[in-house]
Design an enzyme around this catalytic site. Structure first.
Site, mmCIF file in Angstrom:
data_model
loop_
_atom_site.group_PDB
_atom_site.id
_atom_site.type_symbol
_atom_site.label_atom_id
_atom_site.label_comp_id
_atom_site.label_asym_id
_atom_site.label_seq_id
_atom_site.Cartn_x
_atom_site.Cartn_y
_atom_site.Cartn_z
ATOM 1 N N SER A 1 -2.394 -8.245 -0.012
ATOM 2 C CA SER A 1 -1.824 -7.122 0.717
ATOM 3 C C SER A 1 -0.878 -7.632 1.817
ATOM 4 C CB SER A 1 -2.936 -6.234 1.275
ATOM 5 O OG SER A 1 -2.431 -4.997 1.720
ATOM 6 N N ASP B 1 -1.877 0.529 -8.407
ATOM 7 C CA ASP B 1 -1.987 0.296 -6.963
ATOM 8 C C ASP B 1 -1.423 1.509 -6.221
ATOM 9 O OD1 ASP B 1 -1.759 -0.595 -4.286
ATOM 10 O OD2 ASP B 1 -1.403 -2.658 -4.937
ATOM 11 N N HIS C 1 -5.473 -1.760 -5.953
ATOM 12 C CA HIS C 1 -4.965 -2.649 -4.907
ATOM 13 C C HIS C 1 -5.914 -3.794 -4.591
ATOM 14 C CE1 HIS C 1 -2.456 -3.611 -1.424
ATOM 15 N NE2 HIS C 1 -3.552 -3.648 -0.670
#
Length: 430
Positions: free
Chosen positions: A237, A329, A364
């Site tokens: 991330s 995601d 994600h």
């Protein structure tokens, strides 16, 4: 089942979290319906469970590694379904996420077999048999060392043995804090890994963020059990933004390779972190919500900027780069970012350094294998301190496949570019 004593076994009963186990039930009547159930109490004292429905074969045996579950939290032949399909028990708090905070103690699993095909009421019914299994992030001999040096905060995990070892700077995302479990697992596979703390609630490490990461990288290189010129970076991330920025612009830190999970090049950290937060606020009209009021961030960076000043110039990267993304995601526009990075690197002539993995029905939070899929969970937005339920995306089975496959490929990528011979990699089994 009257007059029979069922025998339940888990092999190995103690192992690393990324090590598969074999669950078997013996001494059942033939064609006997049973439910295999796994229960775990988290460090936050929340209960998580998974279960599958089976029927014994002609010899009265159920082998989870080979037999198919006809229902439950997973279906089909799923060796590790009792782990990756775990979910909070009914009545639990909303927005939970299962994360290990104490890597020096195991994740304890109570695996039980029940008569019939059950979907609820496990606590009220006596199991036919039960066994306890342990899964560890730290292999025997891994050293855990707290780091507070030159303003940098983190935790170093050193593999067993004399070394020296290749190093990894390991970073999680915008949730902040010090997250250690992936680094502990990397050390269990032969990498001297430092889990880096770089975001505290309401507290940025420095106004010139690059310097913080360069110092952290140097601390890894300076450790006597680290091979100085064999240090890579792994980020998830927002940690991906850090990894890409350091690889592209730093004249001090030269990573040998980078692994970027579920991230983007659209937030270069050459901009102070408080300005990055302001940029997110400016784009708040792009923040969406689903039917359950979960927050969706993926549109914040769409369309991907065409202005080179608004993204990392990945054409400058000179080391091998592995991108790992899920095509569902909902937090970052990772697949669009990967396409733009590939185009930029193609123009610059360094696309041969890029490897991209995109997994269908994955979200994600692509973590080490067999970690339960979390489609949405609690999240504190750093620049507003507001608590929300963030939508991460993905579906349980597709996400499980992504986590298992990508972890193998990440380890192989790091071994290849940090010069660990597969035959010489330490044995991490407990």
């Amino acid at each position: 089942m009257a007059g029979t004593i069922a025998m339940l076994s888990v092999h190995p009963s103690r192992g690393l979290v990324d090590e598969k186990f074999r669950v078997e039930v013996e001494n059942l009547p033939p064609a006997c319906p049973v439910t295999l159930h796994c229960l775990h109490r988290s460090e936050d004292q929340d209960y998580w469970e998974a279960f599958g429905h089976y029927c014994s074969d002609h010899s009265g045996t159920v082998n989870v590694s080979e037999d198919e579950s006809s229902g439950g939290t997973y279906s089909g032949s799923e060796c590790m379904g009792l782990l990756w399909s775990m979910r909070p028990v009914p009545g639990s708090r909303r927005g939970l996420r299962l994360r290990k905070t104490r890597v020096d103690v195991p994740m304890t699993l109570l695996i039980s077999v029940y008569r019939g095909h059950l979907t609820a009421g496990f606590r009220e019914l006596p199991p036919v048999a039960s066994v306890v299994a342990e899964r560890w992030y730290m292999a025997p001999g891994v050293k855990r060392i707290a780091v507070e040096d030159r303003g940098v905060v983190g935790t170093f995990f050193i593999p067993p043995g004399p070394g020296p070892f290749p190093g990894v700077m390991d970073m999680w995302g915008g949730g902040g804090g010090l997250v250690e479990y992936r680094s502990a697992l990397l050390a269990s596979h032969g990498f001297a890994s430092m889990a880096l703390k770089y975001i505290d609630p309401g507290d940025n490490p420095t106004d010139t963020a690059m310097g913080y990461f360069e110092t952290a990288f140097q601390i890894i290189q300076d450790h006597p059990q680290v091979i100085t010129d064999l240090v890579g970076i792994l980020g998830l991330s927002f940690g991906t933004s850090v990894a890409l920025t350091v690889a592209a612009y730093s004249k001090i830190s030269r990573p040998r390779c980078c692994v970027c999970i579920s991230g983007s090049h659209a937030f270069p950290i050459t901009t102070p972190m408080d300005l990055l937060a302001e940029a997110r606020v400016r784009n708040r009209e792009k923040v969406g919500k689903d039917e359950e009021n979960n927050v969706i961030w993926r549109n914040i960076i769409l369309p991907i900027p065409t202005d080179p000043a608004l993204k990392v110039d990945v054409g400058r990267i000179e080391c091998p780069l592995l991108l790992v993304n899920g095509d569902d995601d909902q937090n970052w526009a990772t697949t669009e970012s990967a396409e733009d990075m590939a185009n930029m690197m193609s123009v610059a002539g360094n696309k041969h350094l890029l490897t991209t993995l995109t997994y269908p029905k994955a979200g994600h939070l692509i973590e080490p294998p067999f970690t339960p899929h979390i489609r949405a969970s609690n999240f504190i937005v750093q620049h507003t301190r507001k608590k929300v339920i963030m939508l991460w995306g993905g579906e349980p089975k597709g996400h499980a496949v992504a986590q298992e496959d990508s972890w193998k490929r990440i380890l192989n990528f790091l071994k290849e570019h940090l010069c660990i011979e597969p035959t010489l990699a330490p044995q991490a089994k407990l």
